[in-house]
Design a protein around this motif. Structure first.
Motif: not given
Length: 64
Positions: A22-25, A27-37, A49-52
């Motif tokens: 999350a820090t690397r891209i 965003m917050t941990c909560q935002q990142y966690d939603m992406l993995e769901r 942004r993630i790909a880069l």
């Protein structure tokens, strides 16, 4: 595979925690966690942004 599953596999392959990813891209941990769901629908800007930051192609993230 779906985006969420691909994202998790890539993150784990880089030996990153969700918080580190999350820090690397930027965003917050909560935002990142939603992406993995399952069922999350990231914007193309987020995918780019993630790909880069993870050094992978957008296609790999999207499972194509």
């Amino acid at each position: 595979m779906a985006f969420a599953e691909n994202l998790k596999i890539i993150r784990e392959g880089m030996h990153l925690t969700k918080a580190q990813a999350a820090t690397r891209i930027g965003m917050t941990c909560q935002q990142y966690d939603m992406l993995e769901r399952e069922g999350s629908n990231p914007t193309i800007k987020t995918v780019e942004r993630i790909a880069l930051n993870f050094g992978v192609s957008k296609s790999k993230l999207m499972g194509k």
